[in-house]
Design a protein around this motif. Sequence first.
Motif, PDB file in Angstrom:
ATOM      1  N   ILE A   1       0.834  -1.210   0.000  1.00 17.44           N
ATOM      2  CA  ILE A   1       0.000   0.000   0.000  1.00 17.44           C
ATOM      3  C   ILE A   1       0.865   1.256   0.000  1.00 17.44           C
ATOM      4  CG2 ILE A   1      -1.692   1.301   1.350  1.00 17.44           C
ATOM      5  CD1 ILE A   1      -2.795  -1.361   2.344  1.00 17.44           C
TER       6      ILE A   1
ATOM      7  N   LEU B   1       2.547   1.682  -3.482  1.00 19.71           N
ATOM      8  CA  LEU B   1       1.572   2.141  -4.465  1.00 19.71           C
ATOM      9  C   LEU B   1       1.213   3.606  -4.248  1.00 19.71           C
ATOM     10  CD1 LEU B   1      -0.878  -0.910  -4.643  1.00 19.71           C
ATOM     11  CD2 LEU B   1       0.641  -0.088  -6.459  1.00 19.71           C
ATOM     12  N   HIS B   2       1.053   3.979  -2.993  1.00 16.39           N
ATOM     13  CA  HIS B   2       0.654   5.353  -2.707  1.00 16.39           C
ATOM     14  C   HIS B   2       1.755   6.349  -3.054  1.00 16.39           C
ATOM     15  CE1 HIS B   2      -1.259   8.744  -0.807  1.00 16.39           C
ATOM     16  NE2 HIS B   2      -0.231   8.894   0.031  1.00 16.39           N
TER      17      HIS B   2
ATOM     18  N   ILE C   1      -6.750   2.402  -4.334  1.00 15.36           N
ATOM     19  CA  ILE C   1      -6.433   1.496  -3.225  1.00 15.36           C
ATOM     20  C   ILE C   1      -7.699   1.142  -2.440  1.00 15.36           C
ATOM     21  CG2 ILE C   1      -5.077   1.235  -1.124  1.00 15.36           C
ATOM     22  CD1 ILE C   1      -3.066   3.215  -2.296  1.00 15.36           C
TER      23      ILE C   1
ATOM     24  N   GLN D   1      -9.936  -1.478  -4.101  1.00 21.08           N
ATOM     25  CA  GLN D   1      -9.496  -2.864  -3.956  1.00 21.08           C
ATOM     26  C   GLN D   1     -10.097  -3.489  -2.702  1.00 21.08           C
ATOM     27  OE1 GLN D   1      -7.299  -4.563  -6.175  1.00 21.08           O
ATOM     28  NE2 GLN D   1      -7.794  -2.796  -7.457  1.00 21.08           N
TER      29      GLN D   1
ATOM     30  N   VAL E   1      -4.729   5.928   4.297  1.00 23.12           N
ATOM     31  CA  VAL E   1      -3.910   6.579   3.267  1.00 23.12           C
ATOM     32  C   VAL E   1      -3.707   8.050   3.602  1.00 23.12           C
ATOM     33  CG1 VAL E   1      -3.802   7.181   0.824  1.00 23.12           C
ATOM     34  CG2 VAL E   1      -4.628   4.933   1.512  1.00 23.12           C
TER      35      VAL E   1
END
Length: 317
Positions: A209, A212-213, A222, A225, A308
Motif C-alpha cells: 500500500i 503504491l501510494h 487502493i 481494492q 492513506v
Amino acid sequence: MTDSAVTPETEEEANKPHSIVPRANVAGTALMLVIAIMAFLGSLTLGAVTLVNDTARGWQSEIAREVTIQLRPIDGQDMNDALARAQEVVGGFTGVTRVDIVDDATAARLLEPWLGEGLDLKELPVPRLISVGIDENNPPDFDTMRSSLAESVNGATLDNHRAWVDRLTTMARATIVSGLTIFALMMAATILTVIFATRGAMAGNAHVIEVLHFVGAEPGYIANQFQRHFLLLGLKGALAGGAVAIICFLAIGLWTRRNVADPSADQVAALFGTFSVGPWGYVGTIVLIFAIGMLTAITSRATVLRHVGDLDASPKR
C-alpha cells in the motif's frame, strides 16, 4: 509439448490484474462467519419487532371493535331479566353494531381452565357477560352508556378494556424499542468488526500500500481494492445469515399452523395470534442483507482512505 501446454496458462495468469487484498484467508472466512451471525440475529430481531408491532395493532383494533358488560349476581334480582334490560339499553346507542349475551355454555368453557368441567353456573355466584360490537368509525359515548347501564340495571358495569390494552401496548412499545436498540448495537458491532478486519488486511499488505501510494496511485484506487473484497464478503455472510433467518420464520409459522389445537400453541396464539412474521419482516430481512453488504464496503473504504490520509500526514521515509 509440456512447455506449450503450461505457457498459455502462465501468461494468462500473468495478465490478470493482481489484487492487493488476499482473496481467501482465515481472517476473511472468520469475518464472513461473524457477518452471517450478525445478519441472522439482526433478521430475527427485525422479525420479532415486526411481529410485536403487528400484534399490538391487532390488539388495538380488536378492542376498538368490542366492549364487555358484566352483570354481578344480586340477591332478589332475576339475572335473565337484568341481561335483557342491559341488552335493550345498550342496543339503543348509535355506534353499536351488535349486542350478544354470553350463554351459560360459553361462560362455562371460559371458566373451565380454572374451575374444571361440569360447571353449573346457576349454583355459583358467577357474573354474566354481554359482548357489544362497536363501529370503529363511529363509536358510542361510553361515559353515557356506562351511566345509563348503572341507572337501569343494578350490578352492571361497562369495560372497554382500555386499561388492559394500554398496558399491553406499553409493553409492546418497550419491546420494540428494546429490539431496535439491540439491532443498532449489532450493526455497530458489525462496523467495528469490519474496521478491525480491514486494518488487519492493510497491516498484512502495508508495504504494498505504501509503495503504491508513494509512486502515485490514487487513494480511490487502493480503497476500491478493499471495497470490492469486503463487499463480496459482506454480501455472502449477510445472505447466509438472512437465508437461515427466513427458514426459521417459515418453520415456526408452519409449526404453529400444524399445532393450532395444541395447548402450548393456544397460549402463543392468545398473545401473538397465529405466530407468523408478516410480509414486512421478510422485506426487512432482504433489505438488511444488501444493507449489511453496502455497510461493509463503505466501512472498509472509509477505513482505507483514512489510513492513506495518515500516510500523507506522516513524514516521508
